[in-house]
Every structure is written in structure tokens, then in C-alpha cells.
Design an enzyme around this catalytic site. Structure first.
Site, PDB file in Angstrom:
ATOM      1  CG  HIS A 148      -4.302   4.277  -0.876  1.00 48.64           C
ATOM      2  ND1 HIS A 148      -3.309   3.330  -0.857  1.00 48.64           N
ATOM      3  CD2 HIS A 148      -4.544   4.527  -2.192  1.00 48.64           C
ATOM      4  CE1 HIS A 148      -2.964   3.026  -2.095  1.00 48.64           C
ATOM      5  NE2 HIS A 148      -3.701   3.731  -2.927  1.00 48.64           N
TER       6      HIS A 148
ATOM      7  CG  ASP B 240      -1.900   1.141   1.186  1.00 48.38           C
ATOM      8  OD1 ASP B 240      -1.498   2.279   0.843  1.00 48.38           O
ATOM      9  OD2 ASP B 240      -3.077   0.896   1.460  1.00 48.38           O
ATOM     10  CG  HIS B 241       1.527   4.164  -3.259  1.00 46.21           C
ATOM     11  ND1 HIS B 241       0.253   3.822  -3.655  1.00 46.21           N
ATOM     12  CD2 HIS B 241       1.629   5.500  -3.477  1.00 46.21           C
ATOM     13  CE1 HIS B 241      -0.371   4.904  -4.107  1.00 46.21           C
ATOM     14  NE2 HIS B 241       0.441   5.942  -4.004  1.00 46.21           N
TER      15      HIS B 241
HETATM   16  C1  BG6 Z   1      -3.381   4.488  -6.525  1.00 47.79           C
HETATM   17  C2  BG6 Z   1      -4.700   4.540  -7.226  1.00 47.79           C
HETATM   18  O1  BG6 Z   1      -3.375   3.452  -5.586  1.00 47.79           O
HETATM   19  O2  BG6 Z   1      -3.153   5.718  -5.860  1.00 47.79           O
HETATM   20  C3  BG6 Z   1      -4.754   5.708  -8.181  1.00 47.79           C
HETATM   21  O3  BG6 Z   1      -4.906   3.342  -7.932  1.00 47.79           O
HETATM   22  C4  BG6 Z   1      -4.397   6.983  -7.468  1.00 47.79           C
HETATM   23  O4  BG6 Z   1      -6.037   5.806  -8.769  1.00 47.79           O
HETATM   24  C5  BG6 Z   1      -3.097   6.840  -6.716  1.00 47.79           C
HETATM   25  O5  BG6 Z   1      -4.277   8.011  -8.438  1.00 47.79           O
HETATM   26  C6  BG6 Z   1      -2.798   8.060  -5.886  1.00 47.79           C
HETATM   27  O6  BG6 Z   1      -1.529   7.950  -5.327  1.00 47.79           O
HETATM   28  P1  BG6 Z   1      -0.679   9.231  -4.991  1.00 47.79           P
HETATM   29  O7  BG6 Z   1       0.568   8.692  -4.366  1.00 47.79           O
HETATM   30  O8  BG6 Z   1      -0.447   9.964  -6.270  1.00 47.79           O
HETATM   31  O9  BG6 Z   1      -1.495  10.043  -4.036  1.00 47.79           O
END
Ligand code: BG6
Length: 492
Positions: free
Chosen positions: A244, A181-182
Site C-alpha cells: 500500500h 492492492d485494495h
Molecule cells: C490490509 C492489511 O492489506 O489492509 C491489514 O493486511 C490492514 O492488516 C488493512 O488492516 C487496512 O486496510 P484499510 O482499507 O482498512 O485501510
């Protein structure tokens, strides 16, 4: 830096994520010395390609992410990359990958450590994990590690997630599985624990006696871009809330872990998620709202994006109210919202404290405006920092009060040096630290919660589109919070 040893095998090795994030992150780890000479990377996908072409593509990906690639360092780094085309459904062909892994393991003295990274269509995750084991790709021995890193989405509801997990657990134990989960790799998300458990001032007030509500906003400026075929089958609830937002909320809601270890932290997150109230049909319908962007000008209309059906009912916006049934949070709601094509890219958490029980400055003759609530804001992106809104005396002869802000913003240079989420997460995988990955119990509670919302939504055709591009979402998101006599702190 401690050097880590491993042979990596990337499924989806020529994919967008690999080139944009994963390989540049490995390069950063290489430059910092976390990877040196005892590692190799195998990229695999269906495409035919030789090592040289693959290495050239790696170089390009490094250059695209702002690295100089005419250095010896870059050339040495890419010399550790190998390519092997592979059809993930062809069980017999895993032998080819096995031989290559064994060969590279010997060549680079990686000591049997293996990292399998699945960054491709999720329907193959189960098969791949199974074949890795049955075809002998997992190395054996007491001191070796085999780790499986798995990209989202982890299922599309609780049942499919459980099936997937059952399939993975035939080959890997829970402590060998790293579910990405980045958001957990983001600096300021990790900072939630420092803020809470490093400060008496914060943690002693962190409960329903002093906090009125907490707001989590993940607002995106972009639309679906080229990902519509994935996104239209997913929608904002699955794409952002189940993973997230649930992760952020569990970090905000959890009790203090016994120690700062992955096991202890996960145990508290799981407990928090277990006390999250799973809504019945009626409550799901009132406590969650959805939206889809569109306008008279069809250019910025979700239903007119490439690969989106003209009658799509996929939500590109979600707002909701979450309630925890536990001693700490009972009566203090968490409001969440996320959407695409909103006014701005902004990720933040606003913690709204209760107003003083008595406002002694608001006596009958005073002109003073009522005291504002204290608000503690965690800025996640694009800026990193904290802000604390307090009431102070205005700087003049009379006596009135005004809200002022104590701001801490990470400066631009430091922000630039902040490791990318994927760099941290890959480093954690090399170390075997699961803190910033979603454990199966977390994932399953999050799905059970989200499934209830989805179930209700699937019964009713939404009236879409219902919000203008570059706004803050549909009117329903305002009504949701106004009904409780509250407001979104972050607004236009
Ligand atoms: C991803 C989603 O997990 O997170 C995308 O699949 C989204 O739809 C993205 O745009 C958002 O990540 P960040 O790091 O740009 O806020």
C-alpha cells in the site's frame, strides 16, 4: 452501464473476504447493470456444500453489508451462484471445475470470458495457476478473455515473489494478471492523479524546489484481531509498506504519464520506484524504525493477543524515510508511517511546502510569529477531501499573519455512495483495465527496497514492546523526523 460477461471462479469462495467484500461488490455491479444476465459465479473451497446453501450464504453476506435481500433482484442475483467443493492440490479434480465452467458458460452465454480469483493461502497460488492451464480451464478463442486476480501477499520477499511470478507466468501473461492492492481502489488514492495532473497550481510546484517533504500516514486503531497467525509472520513492513505505502508513494512521486492509460501510468510508477534509493545496511538502520504495541496492562499487548507467541519480535509499527535519486525529488524526503493499535484510524498524505525564502513580516519590531509552511493534505480515510493551509492576515487592525485552511470535504451522503474499492477493482477486471493493480515490475522494486530493511532488522533483536496502545507509535518515530528538524504534521 455496459454489461460485462464472464464466468467467475473464486478460490477461497467461502472465505471472509469473499463474503464481506467480493460478493457484495458483485451485487453492486449487478444493480448498476455492469453484470446482468450473462454471468455466473462459482465458489470453491474444501468445505462440502450445495448450491442452495451457498446461495443462502450469499444472501446473508448481502444482508450483512446492508442490502435488502427480500427483493426479486437479490434472488435473481444469487441464482447465478454455484458451489463446488475442491481440493486445490488435487490436479485431477480440476476437470470437475472445468465441466462446470463450460456448462455455465453455455447456460449464461458468457462468451468464453473467465475470471479466476485467488483469495486463499498464497502457497497455493502457483499450483492453482498451473492446473488451471494444464487442465484446460482457460477458454480459447480470439475474442475471449482469461484473467487471473490475485490477492496479497505476493511473496514474502523478492525471491519468493519472483518464484511465484515465474509460476504464474507459465499460465498467464502479465496483462492477464491483476494483483490486488485494495488501496488503489480507494477514491482518494485515485484522486492523487486528478489533483496532480489536473491542476497547474499543484503540478508546477510538485518538486524539490517547492516541496520540503511529503508525509504518508496509514494509522490504524485496531490491533491484529483474528489475523494474528498471518500477521505475526508478516509484520507491518510486509503487510502495509511493501504494497500500500509503496503504491501511494509511487503515485505521489511519478512523472506525468504520457496518457491516462494503464500502460503509461505503470511505466511512470516503475520509473519512480527505480529511482527510490535502496539503502545499504547503515542507512536502512538509521532511516527506518519499528515498534510493537504493549503496556503494563496486558490486555492491549501484542504479545498477549491470541496466536501470538509471548516473545514475538514482529513489528506492528513502521516509520521510515524514503529518498528518490532523481531530478524532481533529490533532497526532498518522503516520510512514511503505519501501525496498529494507534490513536486513530487515519489515512492521509501531508505535502509540506517550503517556507517563503524571505519572511518580510518578521522585521525586528514585529510581534509576528514566523510564517508557517503551506501544507496540502489529502484525506483518504475516514473522511475524503483536501485541505490547503495558507498564511493570511489576521482579521484586525495591526498586521500579523496566521495560518488558515481551505478545506474541501466530500459530504457524508456522497461518501456513502462512493463505490467500495473492491467494486471498482472487480469492475476494472471485467473491463480489463490494469491501472489500479500492481504490475510485476512495481512489486519487484518494492520488495527489493523492503528486503534491505528487513535484512537489517533481522540481524538485531528489537526492544519490544515500545509503544503504548492508542498513542502515535514509538518515540523513535518522532526522533526519526526531528533529526531532520521536521515534525509530523498529523499528531495528537
Ligand atoms: C490490509 C492489511 O492489506 O489492509 C491489514 O493486511 C490492514 O492488516 C488493512 O488492516 C487496512 O486496510 P484499510 O482499507 O482498512 O485501510
Amino acid at each position: 452501464a455496459t454489461e460485462r460477461k464472464a464466468v467467475f471462479l473464486f478460490f477461497g469462495g467461502t472465505g471472509d473476504l469473499a463474503y464481506r467484500k467480493l460478493y457484495p461488490s458483485l451485487f453492486n455491479l449487478y444493480r448498476k447493470g455492469n453484470l446482468r444476465s450473462h454471468f455466473a459465479v462459482i465458489g470453491t473451497s474444501r468445505a462440502k456444500m450445495d448450491d442452495d446453501k451457498f446461495r443462502a450464504a450469499i444472501k446473508k453476506s448481502l444482508a450483512d453489508s446492508g442490502n435488502r435481500t427480500d427483493s426479486k433482484e437479490a434472488s435473481d442475483f444469487v441464482s447465478h451462484f454455484y458451489y463446488q467443493d475442491h481440493d486445490v492440490t488435487d490436479t485431477a479434480h480440476y476437470a470437475v471445475l472445468k465441466d462446470l465452467m463450460d456448462k455455465l458458460d453455455k447456460k449464461y452465454k458468457a462468451e468464453g470470458h473467465r475470471i479466476f480469483y485467488l483469495s486463499m493461502a498464497p502457497q497455493f497460488f502457483g499450483t492453482i495457476a498451473q492446473d488451471l492451464k494444464t487442465q484446460g480451464l482457460l477458454s480459447e478463442g480470439n475474442d475471449v478473455f482469461n484473467r487471473l486476480v490475485i490477492e496479497k501477499p505476493f511473496g514474502r520477499d523478492y525471491d519468493s515473489a519472483r518464484l511465484l511470478n515465474d509460476a504464474l507466468s507459465k499460465s498467464f501473461d502479465e496483462d492477464q494478471i491483476f494483483r490486488i492492492d485494495h488501496y488503489l481502489g480507494k477514491e482518494m488514492i485515485q484522486n492523487i492523479e486528478a489533483l496532480r495532473f489536473g491542476n497547474t497550481l499543484v503540478e508546477s510546484l510538485w518538486n524539490n524546489r517547492y516541496i520540503d517533504n511529503i508525509q504518508v500516514t496509514l494509522s490504524e486503531k485496531l490491533g491484529v484481531e483474528e489475523r494474528a497467525s498471518y500477521y505475526d509472520n508478516s509484520g507491518a513492513l510486509r503487510d502495509m509498506v511493501q504494497n500500500h505505502i509503496m503504491q501511494i508513494v509511487s503515485l505521489l512521486a511519478m512523472e506525468q504519464p504520457v496518457a491516462f492509460t494503464d500502460t503509461d501510468i505503470r511505466a511512470e510508477k516503475v520509473k519512480a520506484l527505480r529511482s527510490l534509493r535502496v539503502y545499504n545496511v547503515a542507512d536502512a538502520a538509521t532511516n527506518f524504525v519499528r515498534g510493537q504495541y504493549g503496556s503494563i496492562n496486558e490486555q492491549a499487548d501484542y504479545r498477549h493477543e491470541d496466536n501470538v507467541p509471548h516473545d514475538s519480535t514482529t513489528e506492528t509499527f513502521v516509520a521510515g524515510k524514503l529518498l528518490f535519486d532523481n531530478y524532481r525529488w533529490s533532497g526532498t524526503p518522503f516520510y512514511i508511517r503505519t501501525g496498529k493499535m494507534l490513536a486513530d484510524k487515519f489515512t492521509r498524505v501531508d505535502v509540506v511546502f517550503k517556507r517563503p525564502l524571505v519572511d518580510i513580516f518578521a522585521f525586528p519590531q514585529s510581534q509576528n510569529t514566523p510564517l508557517a509552511a503551506n501544507v496540502l493534505t489529502i484525506f483518504v480515510e475516514p473522511h475524503a477531501g483536501f485541505s490547503l493551509q495558507l498564511n493570511a492576515k489576521t482579521n484586525d487592525t495591526g498586521f500579523s499573519t496566521e495560518p488558515i485552511k481551505l478545506d474541501y470535504l466530500v459530504d457524508a451522503q456522497k461518501s456513502k455512495d462512493t463505490p467500495e474499492p473492491y467494486e471498482r477493482l472487480l469492475h476494472d477486471v471485467l473491463k480489463g483495465d490494469g491501472t489500479n493493480f500492481s504490475s510485476w515490475p512495481e512489486v519487484s522494486y518494492a520488495w527489493k527496497f523492503v528486503d534491505q530493511i528487513r535484512r537489517v532488522w533481522d540481524l538485531q533483536e528489537p526492544q519490544f514492546p515500545n509503544y503504548t496502545p492508542h498513542s502515535m507509535g514509538p518515540a523513535a518515530a518522532e526522533e526519526l523526523i526531528q533529526r531532520d528538524h521536521r515534525e509530523w504534521v498529523y499528531r495528537l
